[in-house]
Design an enzyme around this catalytic site. Structure first.
Site, PDB file in Angstrom:
ATOM      1  N   LYS A  84      -1.551  -1.814  -4.328  1.00 28.32           N
ATOM      2  CA  LYS A  84      -2.408  -0.804  -4.910  1.00 28.32           C
ATOM      3  C   LYS A  84      -1.786   0.360  -5.711  1.00 28.32           C
ATOM      4  O   LYS A  84      -0.444   0.535  -5.364  1.00 28.32           O
ATOM      5  CB  LYS A  84      -3.097  -0.141  -3.372  1.00 28.32           C
ATOM      6  CG  LYS A  84      -3.892  -0.843  -2.803  1.00 28.32           C
ATOM      7  CD  LYS A  84      -4.575  -0.148  -1.664  1.00 28.32           C
ATOM      8  CE  LYS A  84      -5.569  -1.118  -0.853  1.00 28.32           C
ATOM      9  NZ  LYS A  84      -6.035  -0.536   0.314  1.00 28.32           N
ATOM     10  N   ASP A  93       0.809  -1.160   0.008  1.00 27.54           N
ATOM     11  CA  ASP A  93      -0.110  -0.098   0.043  1.00 27.54           C
ATOM     12  C   ASP A  93       0.775   1.328   0.194  1.00 27.54           C
ATOM     13  O   ASP A  93       1.394   1.600  -0.979  1.00 27.54           O
ATOM     14  CB  ASP A  93      -0.816  -0.130   1.093  1.00 27.54           C
ATOM     15  CG  ASP A  93      -1.884   1.088   1.235  1.00 27.54           C
ATOM     16  OD1 ASP A  93      -2.114   1.791   0.089  1.00 27.54           O
ATOM     17  OD2 ASP A  93      -2.582   1.130   2.299  1.00 27.54           O
TER      18      ASP A  93
HETATM   19  P1  IMP Z   1       2.043  -0.426   3.900  1.00 24.79           P
HETATM   20  O1  IMP Z   1       3.068  -0.500   4.867  1.00 24.79           O
HETATM   21  O2  IMP Z   1       1.135   1.141   3.712  1.00 24.79           O
HETATM   22  O3  IMP Z   1       2.520  -0.962   2.261  1.00 24.79           O
HETATM   23  O4  IMP Z   1       0.861  -1.444   4.302  1.00 24.79           O
HETATM   24  C1  IMP Z   1       0.765  -2.557   4.101  1.00 24.79           C
HETATM   25  C2  IMP Z   1       0.023  -3.380   5.340  1.00 24.79           C
HETATM   26  O5  IMP Z   1      -1.214  -2.588   5.501  1.00 24.79           O
HETATM   27  C3  IMP Z   1      -0.512  -4.921   4.754  1.00 24.79           C
HETATM   28  O6  IMP Z   1       0.523  -5.353   5.293  1.00 24.79           O
HETATM   29  C4  IMP Z   1      -1.767  -4.867   5.193  1.00 24.79           C
HETATM   30  O7  IMP Z   1      -1.654  -5.429   6.510  1.00 24.79           O
HETATM   31  C5  IMP Z   1      -2.180  -3.505   5.581  1.00 24.79           C
HETATM   32  N1  IMP Z   1      -3.293  -2.994   4.345  1.00 24.79           N
HETATM   33  C6  IMP Z   1      -3.212  -2.010   3.584  1.00 24.79           C
HETATM   34  N2  IMP Z   1      -4.034  -2.043   2.624  1.00 24.79           N
HETATM   35  C7  IMP Z   1      -5.091  -2.854   3.280  1.00 24.79           C
HETATM   36  C8  IMP Z   1      -6.289  -3.475   2.632  1.00 24.79           C
HETATM   37  O8  IMP Z   1      -6.961  -3.045   1.702  1.00 24.79           O
HETATM   38  N3  IMP Z   1      -6.829  -4.597   3.466  1.00 24.79           N
HETATM   39  C9  IMP Z   1      -6.245  -5.023   4.547  1.00 24.79           C
HETATM   40  N4  IMP Z   1      -5.146  -4.534   4.922  1.00 24.79           N
HETATM   41  C10 IMP Z   1      -4.394  -3.785   4.347  1.00 24.79           C
END
Ligand code: IMP
Ligand code: MG
Length: 188
Positions: A141, A113
């Site tokens: 995403k 994300d």
């Molecule tokens: P990042 O550190 O922002 O890349 O987030 C990654 C983490 O956020 C993932 O390991 C998920 O646990 C959580 N996450 C991000 N988007 C979603 C979603 O749409 N559904 C569920 N968990 C999400």
């Protein structure tokens, strides 16, 4: 559980087919990595690091399609504390696997994300000087991220919607739903 879900974004058959493809690509890469090491030094060189808890269902399916001698080293982080959907940074829970020096490491998460989770973990892993580090995510995403991460294996690019199922949670729930789905607004 079922009445909280809005619509299936990726069904179980599509997921299974893609997991199989990722496993083939990964196996081919591992085979290449191992070919460069003398035969008697290959053991223990492949380490997969699943990020808990979201990647467990994906990893459970993926590793059963990898006909390679490998080990798992788990790492636990939380990036969405409580009910919030806003990433509040990454909290490491516990320690990273040690002794990654000289190993071929693949870090595996459910979804990319903001990229913070994989960014923080990659940097820590690279400090241990692995022979290689690859990133694998089931979902990605679109470019909200200021962090420039290019995973080596990506299952699906999805729209910027909050999804659950196949390991992904909302407030700890829905991980057991076997398909990837969006939540009804009332459930959030
Ligand atoms: P990042 O550190 O922002 O890349 O987030 C990654 C983490 O956020 C993932 O390991 C998920 O646990 C959580 N996450 C991000 N988007 C979603 C979603 O749409 N559904 C569920 N968990 C999400
Ligand atoms: Mg998670």
């Amino acid at each position: 559980m079922l009445r909280d879900l809005e619509r299936i974004l990726i069904d179980r058959h599509t997921i299974a087919a893609r997991v199989d493809e990722i496993a083939r690509a990964m196996s081919a890469d591992f085979t290449r990595d191992l070919a460069e090491i003398p035969a008697d030094e290959r053991e223990g060189k492949i380490v997969l690091i699943p990020v808990l808890t979201g990647s467990i269902v994906f990893v459970a399916d993926l590793i059963r399609h990898l006909p390679i001698k490998l080990s798992l080293g788990l790492v636990a982080v939380s990036s969405y504390p409580g009910k919030s959907m806003e990433s509040k940074g990454v909290a490491m829970r516990g320690e990273l696997p040690k002794n990654l020096t000289g190993k071929h490491v693949v870090l595996i998460d459910d979804i990319l994300d903001s990229g913070q989770t994989l960014d923080v973990l990659s940097k820590l892993i690279l400090e241990q000087k692995p022979a290689s580090l690859r990133l694998c995510v089931l979902l990605r995403k679109p470019g909200k991220s200021s962090i420039n991460l290019n995973p080596d294996y990506v299952g699906f690019d999805i729209p910027d919607e909050f999804v659950v199922g196949y390991g992904l949670d909302y407030d700890g729930f829905y991980r057991n739903y076997p398909e990837i789905a969006t939540l009804r607004p009332e459930a959030r």
